[in-house]
Write an enzyme that holds these catalytic residues in place. Sequence first.
Site, PDB file in Angstrom:
ATOM      1  N   LYS A   1       0.955   4.158  -2.807  1.00 19.36           N
ATOM      2  CA  LYS A   1       0.511   5.524  -2.501  1.00 19.36           C
ATOM      3  C   LYS A   1       1.626   6.553  -2.725  1.00 19.36           C
ATOM      4  O   LYS A   1       1.350   7.714  -3.061  1.00 19.36           O
ATOM      5  CB  LYS A   1      -0.024   5.589  -1.068  1.00 19.36           C
ATOM      6  CG  LYS A   1      -1.389   4.953  -0.916  1.00 19.36           C
ATOM      7  CD  LYS A   1      -2.458   5.691  -1.745  1.00 19.36           C
ATOM      8  CE  LYS A   1      -3.849   5.181  -1.490  1.00 19.36           C
ATOM      9  NZ  LYS A   1      -4.870   5.909  -2.266  1.00 19.36           N
TER      10      LYS A   1
ATOM     11  N   TYR B   1       0.842  -1.208   0.000  1.00 13.81           N
ATOM     12  CA  TYR B   1       0.000   0.000   0.000  1.00 13.81           C
ATOM     13  C   TYR B   1       0.873   1.251   0.000  1.00 13.81           C
ATOM     14  O   TYR B   1       0.623   2.202  -0.748  1.00 13.81           O
ATOM     15  CB  TYR B   1      -0.904  -0.042   1.243  1.00 13.81           C
ATOM     16  CG  TYR B   1      -1.912   1.086   1.341  1.00 13.81           C
ATOM     17  CD1 TYR B   1      -3.133   1.008   0.676  1.00 13.81           C
ATOM     18  CD2 TYR B   1      -1.654   2.215   2.117  1.00 13.81           C
ATOM     19  CE1 TYR B   1      -4.077   2.035   0.783  1.00 13.81           C
ATOM     20  CE2 TYR B   1      -2.588   3.240   2.225  1.00 13.81           C
ATOM     21  CZ  TYR B   1      -3.796   3.145   1.559  1.00 13.81           C
ATOM     22  OH  TYR B   1      -4.719   4.163   1.669  1.00 13.81           O
TER      23      TYR B   1
HETATM   24  N1  NAD Z   1      -9.787   5.092   5.156  1.00 21.18           N
HETATM   25  C1  NAD Z   1      -8.546   5.487   5.387  1.00 21.18           C
HETATM   26  O1  NAD Z   1      -8.029   5.387   6.530  1.00 21.18           O
HETATM   27  C2  NAD Z   1      -7.731   6.130   4.283  1.00 21.18           C
HETATM   28  C3  NAD Z   1      -6.559   6.804   4.643  1.00 21.18           C
HETATM   29  C4  NAD Z   1      -5.777   7.379   3.648  1.00 21.18           C
HETATM   30  C5  NAD Z   1      -6.151   7.291   2.330  1.00 21.18           C
HETATM   31  N2  NAD Z   1      -7.299   6.614   1.992  1.00 21.18           N
HETATM   32  C6  NAD Z   1      -7.606   6.530   0.567  1.00 21.18           C
HETATM   33  O2  NAD Z   1      -8.839   7.184   0.300  1.00 21.18           O
HETATM   34  C7  NAD Z   1      -9.477   6.556  -0.817  1.00 21.18           C
HETATM   35  C8  NAD Z   1     -10.903   6.179  -0.413  1.00 21.18           C
HETATM   36  O3  NAD Z   1     -10.818   5.259   0.683  1.00 21.18           O
HETATM   37  P1  NAD Z   1     -12.058   4.929   1.627  1.00 21.18           P
HETATM   38  O4  NAD Z   1     -11.503   4.779   2.995  1.00 21.18           O
HETATM   39  O5  NAD Z   1     -13.174   5.861   1.366  1.00 21.18           O
HETATM   40  O6  NAD Z   1     -12.410   3.456   1.092  1.00 21.18           O
HETATM   41  P2  NAD Z   1     -13.813   2.675   1.067  1.00 21.18           P
HETATM   42  O7  NAD Z   1     -13.447   1.232   0.976  1.00 21.18           O
HETATM   43  O8  NAD Z   1     -14.653   3.124   2.198  1.00 21.18           O
HETATM   44  O9  NAD Z   1     -14.457   3.159  -0.308  1.00 21.18           O
HETATM   45  C9  NAD Z   1     -13.791   2.894  -1.516  1.00 21.18           C
HETATM   46  C10 NAD Z   1     -14.778   2.841  -2.647  1.00 21.18           C
HETATM   47  O10 NAD Z   1     -14.019   2.506  -3.836  1.00 21.18           O
HETATM   48  C11 NAD Z   1     -14.701   1.494  -4.541  1.00 21.18           C
HETATM   49  N3  NAD Z   1     -13.743   0.705  -5.333  1.00 21.18           N
HETATM   50  C12 NAD Z   1     -12.886  -0.249  -4.887  1.00 21.18           C
HETATM   51  N4  NAD Z   1     -12.163  -0.733  -5.912  1.00 21.18           N
HETATM   52  C13 NAD Z   1     -12.580  -0.073  -7.018  1.00 21.18           C
HETATM   53  C14 NAD Z   1     -12.220  -0.139  -8.384  1.00 21.18           C
HETATM   54  N5  NAD Z   1     -11.304  -1.013  -8.834  1.00 21.18           N
HETATM   55  N6  NAD Z   1     -12.820   0.709  -9.255  1.00 21.18           N
HETATM   56  C15 NAD Z   1     -13.775   1.574  -8.831  1.00 21.18           C
HETATM   57  N7  NAD Z   1     -14.174   1.657  -7.552  1.00 21.18           N
HETATM   58  C16 NAD Z   1     -13.584   0.855  -6.656  1.00 21.18           C
HETATM   59  C17 NAD Z   1     -15.406   0.677  -3.465  1.00 21.18           C
HETATM   60  O11 NAD Z   1     -16.488  -0.084  -3.995  1.00 21.18           O
HETATM   61  C18 NAD Z   1     -15.840   1.754  -2.481  1.00 21.18           C
HETATM   62  O12 NAD Z   1     -17.112   2.282  -2.786  1.00 21.18           O
HETATM   63  C19 NAD Z   1      -8.596   5.355  -1.199  1.00 21.18           C
HETATM   64  O13 NAD Z   1      -7.723   5.740  -2.234  1.00 21.18           O
HETATM   65  C20 NAD Z   1      -7.796   5.106   0.074  1.00 21.18           C
HETATM   66  O14 NAD Z   1      -6.574   4.459  -0.201  1.00 21.18           O
HETATM   67  C21 NAD Z   1      -8.098   6.041   2.938  1.00 21.18           C
END
Ligand code: NAD
Length: 274
Positions: free
Chosen positions: A178, A174
């Site tokens: 990133k 990851y």
């Molecule tokens: N939650 C955290 O702690 C966190 C921290 C830092 C960064 N992020 C980043 O923020 C972004 C959103 O994360 P989140 O926590 O909202 O995740 P989440 O799992 O709550 O939501 C992600 C969404 O992306 C969709 N998805 C997954 N794979 C996909 C694909 N191949 N094509 C299209 N859609 C797809 C899922 O169905 C879901 O609706 C991600 O890039 C994640 O890496 C999250």
Amino acid sequence: MDITGNAFVTGGGDGIGKASCLVLAKEGAKGILVADINLKAAEETVAEATAASTNPSFRAEAIYLDVSDEDSVKKAVARMVESFGRIDYCVHCAGTGITGSRPVDEAKFDDLKGSLAIHVHGTFLITSLVSAAMKKQDLATVDSAHPERGGTRGSIVILGSYASLFPVRYMVPYTAAKHAVLAIAKTAAMESAAHNVRVNCICPGWTDTPMLRHSMEVYEGMTADSLLETIPINRLCSSYDVADAALFFCSPRSSYVTGLAYLVDGGMALTMKT
Ligand SMILES: NC(=O)c1ccc[n+]([C@@H]2O[C@H](COP(=O)([O-])OP(=O)(O)OC[C@H]3O[C@@H](n4cnc5c(N)ncnc54)[C@H](O)[C@@H]3O)[C@@H](O)[C@H]2O)c1
């Protein structure tokens, strides 16, 4: 926030992407294409965004999208342009979390490939195809009261992570992906500035979404309490903390900001040991 245009939101079915759709709708967006690999979840977001919208002309649609698949990204970007006429804002949130916690000597090659496919291939495809569409759009005025602020053809907001900037223990697939996501955002920002397209990367800390809840199940010893020890603000990030940052980067209020890695981490970076 002067949000009046059309948004293309990937990963809009849940978590940060869904919160971004709801905040954009509430702040006056005219249209949103909610794109997600989970079409049912995207359709639910469309219904909630429509209920939250404040622009009388608001319209939202859902589309299936797999960001790691070139044809799927091409179809979604084409649908956005055909159906809404213009992409004013792209908020790229689609992503997946970790499958476990492993030191580098035990890390799985398949996990690295999976993370690169979703995050790096996905961010490359979205940024490349959306930039191409934005470059062809007419220049819109940023602020008619202050013409010196120039024009805009669009704003792209990419979800990186705290892990775009810092190593995170036992999460090498990851973290590697990133870091690369931030590299794509910065390069695109540098190249696209001349075309009046801005690109910024939001780097959230631990955000309370389905992704984080899954990480807590598979990362040995990760609990809300263990995470709070590293967060000066002493709470997990809300998806709405991140969505509000996305709103700012979409808005003309950030017209002079591009290429930024913007931490939304509750002060976590302050606790890094030097
Ligand atoms: N939650 C955290 O702690 C966190 C921290 C830092 C960064 N992020 C980043 O923020 C972004 C959103 O994360 P989140 O926590 O909202 O995740 P989440 O799992 O709550 O939501 C992600 C969404 O992306 C969709 N998805 C997954 N794979 C996909 C694909 N191949 N094509 C299209 N859609 C797809 C899922 O169905 C879901 O609706 C991600 O890039 C994640 O890496 C999250």
